[in-house]
Write an enzyme that holds these catalytic residues in place. Sequence first.
Site, mmCIF file in Angstrom:
data_model
loop_
_atom_site.group_PDB
_atom_site.id
_atom_site.type_symbol
_atom_site.label_atom_id
_atom_site.label_comp_id
_atom_site.label_asym_id
_atom_site.label_seq_id
_atom_site.Cartn_x
_atom_site.Cartn_y
_atom_site.Cartn_z
ATOM 1 N N HIS A 144 -6.692 -2.793 4.979
ATOM 2 C CA HIS A 144 -7.238 -4.103 4.610
ATOM 3 C C HIS A 144 -6.230 -5.203 4.926
ATOM 4 O O HIS A 144 -6.601 -6.283 5.388
ATOM 5 C CB HIS A 144 -7.554 -4.155 3.112
ATOM 6 C CG HIS A 144 -8.586 -3.173 2.670
ATOM 7 N ND1 HIS A 144 -8.286 -2.094 1.870
ATOM 8 C CD2 HIS A 144 -9.921 -3.109 2.897
ATOM 9 C CE1 HIS A 144 -9.379 -1.407 1.626
ATOM 10 N NE2 HIS A 144 -10.394 -1.996 2.239
ATOM 11 N N GLY A 160 -13.132 -3.129 9.799
ATOM 12 C CA GLY A 160 -12.297 -2.087 10.400
ATOM 13 C C GLY A 160 -13.118 -1.134 11.257
ATOM 14 O O GLY A 160 -14.263 -0.808 10.931
#
Length: 270
Positions: free
Chosen positions: A35, A145
Amino acid sequence: VLDRGDQLRKELDAARAAGRRVGLVPTMGALHEGHASLIRRSAAECDVTAVTVFVNPLQFNPSEDLDDYPRDLDHDVDLAAGAGADVVFAPDVAEMYPDGVPSVTVHVTGADTMEGASRPGHFDGVATVVAQLFNLAGPCRAYFGEKDWQQLGVVRSLTADLSFPVDVIACPTVRDPDGLARSSRNVRLTPQERVASAVLHRALTTAAIAVTAGECDPVVVRRLIAGIVAREPLAALDYAEVLPEAGGFRLLVAARVGAVRLIDNLGVAT
Ligand code: PAF
């Protein structure tokens, strides 16, 4: 930290009105280095970065780990701020779904393979909450992602099909030194399971070497991935998949290690 949708909307509208570019990093919290890399990229490319932290019940089905999903907002706020976030939006379930289960949701067709097959309804839940977050955030760049490869495809389709004024930016998977993809679920692995989990990346890299050497039969490549996972006693394969993509193939794997379900993928050029 904001916990109301109207506060987020107001904050980001004001930023855009002042000519500032907005970046959005949607997460379910339990933030880690993966993250942080999304947040850093957003902070480098945008003037204001908003990180959302919401464990979305709609994307878990009843047999799944919603209650066990790791939650630590203080840690998340520290990590997000350290990586360059300006705003953290952390609503509770009642803020996002005041009537309980919403009566209007987004249905994703064709998302019933791989994660969709193993987790029925999962991508409808993801698409519904991402649509909400995009609506609250407004025009922005949104960072996702590549570890959740299939989710990335769903988010791209959602954005195109429902005309969200959002640029979806895909960011590379962040890995531990032994190759394990960073995931919020990794903290639930025992030390032995943590070691065993490296088998996912090992299987993908071994298969990638075979593809690079000329093996282009998806059945053979799938079997190769499955065979390597099968040799790890603590891992149980869910699926191995090989999908054609521009310039090569995408290799994907999902396996359960103990009680934890892990996924990973790798692109290989041919
Ligand atoms: O990838 C995640 O963490 C979640 O699926 C997302 C995109 C934040 C939606 O809840």
